[in-house]
Design a protein around this motif. Structure first.
Motif, PDB file in Angstrom:
ATOM      1  N   SER A  74       0.681  -1.302  -0.008  1.00 56.27           N
ATOM      2  CA  SER A  74      -0.079  -0.025  -0.116  1.00 56.27           C
ATOM      3  C   SER A  74       0.884   1.313  -0.010  1.00 56.27           C
ATOM      4  N   LEU A  75       2.121   1.220   0.574  1.00 55.73           N
ATOM      5  CA  LEU A  75       2.917   2.401   0.602  1.00 55.73           C
ATOM      6  C   LEU A  75       3.520   2.636  -0.719  1.00 55.73           C
ATOM      7  N   ALA A  76       3.892   1.554  -1.503  1.00 57.18           N
ATOM      8  CA  ALA A  76       4.163   1.536  -2.771  1.00 57.18           C
ATOM      9  C   ALA A  76       2.996   2.095  -3.434  1.00 57.18           C
ATOM     10  N   THR A  77       1.905   1.699  -3.558  1.00 60.67           N
ATOM     11  CA  THR A  77       0.904   2.517  -4.247  1.00 60.67           C
ATOM     12  C   THR A  77       0.662   3.736  -3.839  1.00 60.67           C
ATOM     13  N   GLY A  78       0.648   3.984  -2.755  1.00 64.70           N
ATOM     14  CA  GLY A  78       0.415   5.416  -2.338  1.00 64.70           C
ATOM     15  C   GLY A  78       1.566   6.518  -3.244  1.00 64.70           C
ATOM     16  N   LEU A  79       2.674   6.088  -3.096  1.00 65.44           N
ATOM     17  CA  LEU A  79       3.545   6.670  -3.915  1.00 65.44           C
ATOM     18  C   LEU A  79       3.242   6.715  -5.429  1.00 65.44           C
ATOM     19  N   GLN A  80       2.680   5.880  -5.760  1.00 63.48           N
ATOM     20  CA  GLN A  80       2.496   5.478  -7.455  1.00 63.48           C
ATOM     21  C   GLN A  80       1.329   6.413  -7.674  1.00 63.48           C
ATOM     22  N   VAL A  81       0.219   6.555  -6.812  1.00 61.81           N
ATOM     23  CA  VAL A  81      -1.001   7.338  -7.171  1.00 61.81           C
ATOM     24  C   VAL A  81      -0.590   8.927  -7.252  1.00 61.81           C
ATOM     25  N   ILE A  82       0.584   9.213  -6.746  1.00 61.51           N
ATOM     26  CA  ILE A  82       0.896  10.718  -6.865  1.00 61.51           C
ATOM     27  C   ILE A  82       2.015  10.688  -7.916  1.00 61.51           C
ATOM     28  N   LEU A  83       2.966   9.877  -8.062  1.00 60.73           N
ATOM     29  CA  LEU A  83       4.168   9.920  -9.028  1.00 60.73           C
ATOM     30  C   LEU A  83       3.455   9.928 -10.517  1.00 60.73           C
ATOM     31  N   LEU A  84       2.906   8.992 -10.677  1.00 60.34           N
ATOM     32  CA  LEU A  84       2.557   8.614 -12.426  1.00 60.34           C
ATOM     33  C   LEU A  84       1.840   9.684 -12.834  1.00 60.34           C
ATOM     34  N   PRO A  85       0.525  10.286 -12.246  1.00 59.81           N
ATOM     35  CA  PRO A  85      -0.167  11.366 -12.729  1.00 59.81           C
ATOM     36  C   PRO A  85       0.509  12.791 -12.811  1.00 59.81           C
ATOM     37  N   TRP A  86       1.596  12.903 -11.611  1.00 59.87           N
ATOM     38  CA  TRP A  86       2.232  13.993 -11.745  1.00 59.87           C
ATOM     39  C   TRP A  86       3.417  14.243 -12.521  1.00 59.87           C
ATOM     40  N   ILE A  87       4.040  13.009 -12.905  1.00 60.37           N
ATOM     41  CA  ILE A  87       5.036  12.937 -14.061  1.00 60.37           C
ATOM     42  C   ILE A  87       4.302  13.261 -15.379  1.00 60.37           C
TER      43      ILE A  87
END
Length: 406
Positions: free
Chosen positions: A16-29
């Motif tokens: 879930s921690l990895a998912t939380g990072l992904q939720v922000i990183l992917l769309p913001w990139i």
């Protein structure tokens, strides 16, 4: 707390921690680094979800046929490899749309195998010393699982809010470390030989059996239909419209992460309340009320709140989403027979996340040719109509869960 439950929750928190990072990183990139327009952002977000349409049911069949703990561990390592690949690519050049979509599809494939296997471990973790489970024990374990999920996501989003200071490379390394830890915890939960002997069947035959089992249960059938609607309307809108609103407000990645943290903060608060008070014996009614509350929140956001007001509404939205998710997942766990559990979980998740992929595309298209706030208004109106239709139906609204040993 039993050792196996601690291991399960630790593994769940890592993914879930990895998912939380992904939720922000992917769309913001996609929005700030690659500078993609709304429609292409919808495609990037959908690329993570579309593989669910193809692989979730196969993931459920595999977890029913093999040890779910081993499948969850291998899927976690697959996600680790995806993030490692993006880290290697980013070391040489800036990602573009095709690379981001390939990255999203890879994440989606691994997640499709992780989700049913990971959730299958609820019953194993809820088991008493005598090898039995009860409905209240399963509901409580599901609530703990949701707490681990939302707490891990909140921590991941908090770390992602440091994007402007730490950079993408450091955050990808944190993702990889969390997934390595999760894989180790899941692998430690293996129980070789726990499955009943059965004739070898092709994956498609196993999937057909799972679909037939879901269709035979009216309450589960209605729940799956409602989750398909929630995925298309609510998750699809959330994935696409929220980063667009953050970009319009012009406050950078930190504000978008704050919106996500507000949402997750609401989920943590609601889950803590359910841990204290329980889920009740009428979960279907609770799920329907969550649909009504979601409609009201979507319409409220469509009026264009202030930046601080949007954060508060995201907190409320998160609380409603957490209650709906916990109730729905507990119903699936309790209604699913042991030999079909992973397949029914995968059907539930396919309805939710598969439709979310289509919803993200629809939200991106609408937001491309109309204002994002208009997309929220239409989503709220659709939710009101759906609530009015389901409020008078029977199976889910009348579902009652009594205390019984399994």
């Amino acid at each position: 707390m039993p050792s196996r439950l601690r291991k399960f929750l630790s593994g769940y928190s890592g993914t879930s921690l990895a998912t939380g990072l992904q939720v922000i990183l992917l769309p913001w990139i996609a929005v700030s680094v690659v500078d993609l327009p709304a429609l292409q952002l919808g495609w990037v977000q959908a690329s993570v979800l579309l593989p669910n349409l193809l692989f979730l049911l196969f993931g459920g069949a595999l977890a029913d046929r093999r040890d779910a703990a081993a499948v969850a561990a291998l899927a976690s390592l697959g996600l680790l490899a995806c993030h490692g690949g993006l880290l290697l690519y980013f070391s040489y050049r800036i990602p573009d749309l095709p690379l981001l979509m390939f990255y999203g599809v890879s994440l989606g494939v691994c997640t499709a195998f992780l989700q049913p296997a990971r959730d299958n471990l609820v019953q194993r973790s809820a088991r008493r010393d005598g090898g039995r489970t009860t409905e209240s024990g399963v509901q409580r374990t599901v609530t703990w699982m949701m707490m681990a999920q939302y707490g891990g996501q909140a921590l991941g989003m908090l770390l992602a809010s440091r994007f402007d200071h730490w950079g993408l490379r450091s955050l990808l390394l944190i993702q990889m470390a969390a997934l390595a830890m999760a894989a180790g915890f899941f692998y430690s939960l293996r129980q070789p030989g726990i499955h009943h002997a059965r004739e070898r069947k092709l994956p498609l035959a196993l999937i057909r059996e799972g679909l037939a089992e879901a269709w035979r249960r009216p309450a589960l059938r209605e729940l799956v239909a409602l989750m398909a609607f929630n995925g298309f309307v609510h998750i699809g809108v959330f994935l696409v419209v929220l980063p667009l609103l953050a970009e319009q407000y012009g406050r950078g990645a930190g504000y978008y992460a704050t919106l996500q943290l507000g949402f997750v903060g609401g989920t943590v608060a609601a889950t803590a309340v359910m841990l204290h008070r329980g889920q009740g014996d009428r979960p279907g009614r609770g799920i329907l009320m969550c649909l009504l509350y979601s409609a009201a929140l979507l319409i409220a956001i469509s009026f264009g709140p202030t930046p601080f007001g949007l954060i508060l509404l995201c907190v409320c939205w998160g609380a409603v989403a957490a209650a709906s998710a916990a109730l729905g997942r507990a119903v699936v766990q309790l209604l699913a027979p042991d030999e079909y559990r992973s397949r029914l979980i995968s059907i539930y998740q396919l309805a939710l996340f598969g439709s979310a992929a289509l919803g993200a595309l629809a939200a991106g298209a609408i937001s491309e040719y109309a204002a994002p706030l208009a997309t929220l208004l239409w989503a709220g109106i659709a939710s009101l109509v759906s609530f009015a239709l389901l409020a008078f139906s029977g199976p889910l609204r009348h579902l009652a869960l009594g205390e019984r040993d399994r």
